[in-house]
Design a protein around this motif. Structure first.
Motif, PDB file in Angstrom:
ATOM      1  N   VAL A 170      25.175  28.937  -2.058  1.00  0.00           N
ATOM      2  CA  VAL A 170      26.589  28.978  -3.012  1.00  0.00           C
ATOM      3  C   VAL A 170      26.577  28.842  -4.572  1.00  0.00           C
ATOM      4  N   LYS A 171      26.932  29.857  -4.734  1.00  0.00           N
ATOM      5  CA  LYS A 171      26.242  29.976  -6.901  1.00  0.00           C
ATOM      6  C   LYS A 171      28.511  29.454  -7.245  1.00  0.00           C
ATOM      7  N   THR A 172      27.823  29.678  -8.392  1.00  0.00           N
ATOM      8  CA  THR A 172      28.546  28.953  -9.365  1.00  0.00           C
ATOM      9  C   THR A 172      29.004  30.705 -10.067  1.00  0.00           C
ATOM     10  N   ILE A 173      30.248  30.579 -10.120  1.00  0.00           N
ATOM     11  CA  ILE A 173      30.725  31.846 -10.711  1.00  0.00           C
ATOM     12  C   ILE A 173      29.599  31.583 -12.634  1.00  0.00           C
ATOM     13  N   GLU A 174      29.854  30.868 -13.180  1.00  0.00           N
ATOM     14  CA  GLU A 174      28.809  30.704 -14.523  1.00  0.00           C
ATOM     15  C   GLU A 174      26.980  30.379 -13.972  1.00  0.00           C
ATOM     16  N   SER A 175      26.538  29.986 -12.680  1.00  0.00           N
ATOM     17  CA  SER A 175      25.311  30.659 -12.070  1.00  0.00           C
ATOM     18  C   SER A 175      25.093  32.187 -11.958  1.00  0.00           C
ATOM     19  N   ALA A 176      26.033  32.764 -11.126  1.00  0.00           N
ATOM     20  CA  ALA A 176      26.077  33.963 -10.704  1.00  0.00           C
ATOM     21  C   ALA A 176      26.162  35.189 -12.352  1.00  0.00           C
ATOM     22  N   ILE A 177      26.860  35.147 -13.230  1.00  0.00           N
ATOM     23  CA  ILE A 177      26.569  36.063 -14.222  1.00  0.00           C
ATOM     24  C   ILE A 177      25.274  35.223 -15.514  1.00  0.00           C
TER      25      ILE A 177
END
Length: 177
Positions: A170-177
């Motif tokens: 599961v990625k954080t929003i920050e790492s996904a962006i």
């Protein structure tokens, strides 16, 4: 309130000691906006072809029921209505589950199809006696959790990047962006 009134929230709220609200306006977007956009496009097509208008009626609550096709089908055919954390799509299956890693990351496992499940089991080296998850899914979940928590999220992501079995960290929003 809409996801609560339709039963969708009861299938996805997590642990009763720490219930969670999905971080998306599911009723507004998926139950209301999406059907509205599709129906507006269809109405425009009817207007173009037949030169007449259309009446569009969108109900956000009713738009949520297709998301529970499996739960409604199971409940209506067997009388066994799914509950929070007890069925395939709510965390009751080892094939569709969240597992904690040693560094408190979460492995999102979704190897639903048998070919993906076999790869997943081979990758984590799950004992053969547990691979038929229909026998005792709760035990299989517990044993997988014991395996996954022994290694870091980075370790598991590296393992699953090498194979195709529908598992990610599961990625954080920050790492996904």
């Amino acid at each position: 309130n809409y996801i609560s009134d339709t039963g969708l929230l009861a299938l996805s709220m997590g642990d009763l000691n720490n219930p969670v609200i999905p971080p998306a306006l599911i009723a507004d977007i998926a139950g209301g906006t999406y059907p509205a956009v599709i129906n507006i496009l269809l109405a425009l097509r009817v207007r173009d072809l037949h030169k007449k208008g259309s009446h569009i009626d969108i109900a956000m609550s009713e738009g949520l029921f297709p998301f529970m096709f499996w739960a409604i089908g199971r409940g209506n055919t067997t009388g066994d209505w799914p509950k929070n954390s007890d069925s395939t799509f709510t965390g009751g299956s080892p094939r569709y589950h969240l597992y904690r890693t040693s560094d408190n990351k979460i492995l999102a496992a979704a190897p639903l199809e048998q070919k993906f499940w076999n790869i997943f089991c081979d990758t984590i080296k799950l004992e053969h006696r547990l691979r038929n998850d229909a026998i005792n899914p709760t035990l299989t979940i517990k044993e997988i959790a014991k395996i996954i928590i022994t290694k870091s999220g980075a370790y598991w992501q590296k393992c699953f990047n090498k194979v195709n079995c529908c598992c990610t960290i599961v990625k954080t929003i920050e790492s996904a962006i």
